[in-house]
Design an enzyme around this catalytic site. Sequence first.
Site, PDB file in Angstrom:
ATOM      1  N   GLU A  43       0.838  -1.201   0.000  1.00 40.80           N
ATOM      2  CA  GLU A  43       0.000   0.000   0.000  1.00 40.80           C
ATOM      3  C   GLU A  43       0.876   1.256   0.000  1.00 40.80           C
ATOM      4  O   GLU A  43       1.846   1.362   0.762  1.00 40.80           O
ATOM      5  CB  GLU A  43      -0.879  -0.030   1.258  1.00 40.80           C
ATOM      6  CG  GLU A  43      -1.800   1.152   1.453  1.00 40.80           C
ATOM      7  CD  GLU A  43      -2.633   1.017   2.717  1.00 40.80           C
ATOM      8  OE1 GLU A  43      -3.553   1.828   2.905  1.00 40.80           O
ATOM      9  OE2 GLU A  43      -2.367   0.093   3.519  1.00 40.80           O
ATOM     10  N   LYS A 121      -9.047   2.872  -2.469  1.00 41.27           N
ATOM     11  CA  LYS A 121      -9.416   2.210  -1.214  1.00 41.27           C
ATOM     12  C   LYS A 121     -10.802   2.680  -0.760  1.00 41.27           C
ATOM     13  O   LYS A 121     -11.070   3.883  -0.660  1.00 41.27           O
ATOM     14  CB  LYS A 121      -8.355   2.531  -0.156  1.00 41.27           C
ATOM     15  CG  LYS A 121      -8.474   1.786   1.158  1.00 41.27           C
ATOM     16  CD  LYS A 121      -7.267   2.130   2.032  1.00 41.27           C
ATOM     17  CE  LYS A 121      -7.245   1.379   3.345  1.00 41.27           C
ATOM     18  NZ  LYS A 121      -6.040   1.736   4.143  1.00 41.27           N
ATOM     19  N   CYS A 157      -5.683  -3.090   1.937  1.00 43.92           N
ATOM     20  CA  CYS A 157      -5.632  -3.180   3.402  1.00 43.92           C
ATOM     21  C   CYS A 157      -7.002  -3.298   4.058  1.00 43.92           C
ATOM     22  O   CYS A 157      -7.595  -4.367   4.083  1.00 43.92           O
ATOM     23  CB  CYS A 157      -4.844  -1.991   3.961  1.00 43.92           C
ATOM     24  SG  CYS A 157      -4.118  -2.308   5.589  1.00 43.92           S
ATOM     25  N   LYS A 189       0.294  -9.179  15.897  1.00 50.28           N
ATOM     26  CA  LYS A 189      -0.552  -8.659  14.811  1.00 50.28           C
ATOM     27  C   LYS A 189      -0.448  -9.513  13.544  1.00 50.28           C
ATOM     28  O   LYS A 189      -1.443  -9.708  12.832  1.00 50.28           O
ATOM     29  CB  LYS A 189      -0.148  -7.213  14.496  1.00 50.28           C
ATOM     30  CG  LYS A 189      -1.006  -6.525  13.437  1.00 50.28           C
ATOM     31  CD  LYS A 189      -2.439  -6.336  13.893  1.00 50.28           C
ATOM     32  CE  LYS A 189      -3.297  -5.620  12.856  1.00 50.28           C
ATOM     33  NZ  LYS A 189      -2.958  -4.199  12.704  1.00 50.28           N
ATOM     34  N   LEU A 298      25.010   4.530  29.988  1.00 49.13           N
ATOM     35  CA  LEU A 298      24.958   3.151  30.473  1.00 49.13           C
ATOM     36  C   LEU A 298      25.081   3.180  31.991  1.00 49.13           C
ATOM     37  O   LEU A 298      26.138   3.518  32.529  1.00 49.13           O
ATOM     38  CB  LEU A 298      26.084   2.332  29.849  1.00 49.13           C
ATOM     39  CG  LEU A 298      26.051   0.826  30.095  1.00 49.13           C
ATOM     40  CD1 LEU A 298      24.814   0.198  29.460  1.00 49.13           C
ATOM     41  CD2 LEU A 298      27.304   0.166  29.557  1.00 49.13           C
ATOM     42  N   GLY A 300      24.343   0.656  34.328  1.00 50.25           N
ATOM     43  CA  GLY A 300      24.451  -0.566  35.103  1.00 50.25           C
ATOM     44  C   GLY A 300      23.101  -1.143  35.449  1.00 50.25           C
ATOM     45  O   GLY A 300      23.015  -2.168  36.126  1.00 50.25           O
ATOM     46  N   GLY A 301      22.024  -0.494  34.969  1.00 47.54           N
ATOM     47  CA  GLY A 301      20.666  -0.972  35.193  1.00 47.54           C
ATOM     48  C   GLY A 301      20.108  -1.701  33.978  1.00 47.54           C
ATOM     49  O   GLY A 301      20.710  -1.724  32.900  1.00 47.54           O
ATOM     50  N   ASP A 303      17.379  -1.186  31.983  1.00 42.17           N
ATOM     51  CA  ASP A 303      16.877  -0.490  30.798  1.00 42.17           C
ATOM     52  C   ASP A 303      17.999  -0.107  29.843  1.00 42.17           C
ATOM     53  O   ASP A 303      17.920  -0.371  28.640  1.00 42.17           O
ATOM     54  CB  ASP A 303      16.095   0.759  31.213  1.00 42.17           C
ATOM     55  CG  ASP A 303      14.844   0.427  32.009  1.00 42.17           C
ATOM     56  OD1 ASP A 303      14.138  -0.511  31.617  1.00 42.17           O
ATOM     57  OD2 ASP A 303      14.587   1.104  33.019  1.00 42.17           O
TER      58      ASP A 303
END
Length: 554
Positions: A43, A121, A157, A189, A298, A300-301, A303
Amino acid sequence: MSLKIAVAQLNFVVGDMPGNAQRIIDAAKTAYADGARLLLTPELSICAYIAEDLFLRPSFIAACDDAVKTVARETAGLTGMAIVVGHPLGRGQQGRSVSITQRTNSASVIQDGRVIETYAKRLLPNYQVFDERRYFVPGQGTCVFQVGGVSVGLLICEDAWFDEPAELAKEAGAELLAVINASPFHVGKGYEREAMMIERVKRCGLPLVYAHLVGGQDEVVFEGQSFAIGVDARLAGRAPSFEEKLFYVQVERAPAAIELKADVAPARGDNADLWDALVLGLRDYVRKNGFKTVALGLSGGIDSAVVLALAVDALGKDNVHAVMMPSPYTAGISLEDAQDMARRVGVRYDVLSIVPEFEAFKASLQPLFGGKPEDTTEENIQARIRGVMLMALSNKHGHLILTTGNKSEYAVGYCTLYGDMCGGFAPIKDVVKTKVFELARWRNAHDPFKTGLDPIPERIITRPPSAELRPDQTDQDSLPPYEVLDAIIERYMENDVSVAEVVAEGFQPADVEQVARLIRINEYKRQQAAVGTRVTHRSFGKDWRYPITNRFRG
């Protein structure tokens, strides 16, 4: 009768009409040489999806028209081949404040150097990230064209999610449905699409080929996973996810019905899809916006560890710079774990203490603070010093700065504006904290991009999460346990369940009230946050449009 269909599952770039046209031309020539006589592109493949208010610019529509003509001209020698190209089609004018456009989300069938059919469409989605009624008017009629002795009905779609467009195509003589798509990813999905198209085949009695886009565009990502469903309503073929591919489907006319045959890529787990989506979203945002390198703090955790692993998988270790910025409250094990992870993934790693800057800020502000005790003010100063340092590295070296906040933090405002929220892209913005831990364990056990197993030290995963902005701080000092917090976010934010209904499910009223209040009062932060990859059915982005000034509690 035998027809070979090629699906151009390609990664297009919004607004690069010449480049997109050339990719379609190249795909058509390759497919033709391989014996295909029908090429399906996704599309709006000419301009890529989602182009948003670019659709309102007459010059944009004109450039799309030129690109369609280029495809027709450059493929004129592919005798007997039909090429389906998605593009906007413009009629009418666009005013400054009132849209009077008659533009349609269209697809044209190109054959022997000219457009032989154009379809608009019919059904325009206006939910989740979709806003198509802002730009387009619904199409009318059907499109059925002949190629290789097969009557092909064309849908775009959303049309395939409802009965009428397919039934009208069948009434017009279609023997096979070709559905071209740009349907944004969220976890699960792809298999929802397959299940829905199986139902479509059952209801209309026609086999179906589903051509899908792949690639990242701002916050959305498209996973590909094009497929074919036979007239028996069984999966006849599936393209790989998250990679560009010319996916071939062989069409044969059997005595009873048309049969489809294709390769079937294996089904994948949710975490494999999620990791690939995050990698692709990050990679395409960096590359399509002209960056070459990224940097991040960075800590040390968990996330920042997951974001670093994503960045290395997306861009390679030589294009990633990690910086540890310890404060007076940074634990020794955080320094050790950050250094260990940087060594494991092989990125450049530097340590820049923020202690001198922190003390200088406190000294400068002390006359204005009037002897008040330290509180979140000093915590935020530390985060903002780190933000300044990272943005300085961005300015000096051209890095895109990655923010490391997760969905749980963005939901309740457990993040510092102009501090740890500084940066240009937020890779895990739509990943709740419990899923961040799950992804870390998944990535340690899998190496999808051949950058190494076990990139994240075990202690980063097992120790209690902390912002380390005051002595002995943990996240749960001020928040419910993440298992509880994330469950409430899923219900209240993602699924619009009311406070009373969430409480009725057995959650503590105080926890639900706290989370709902924090979500409401932190909208001002989210509206200033970096964009990040959408991987759930509702993210803090185009899915979430709430006022900052808001007293509604429920």
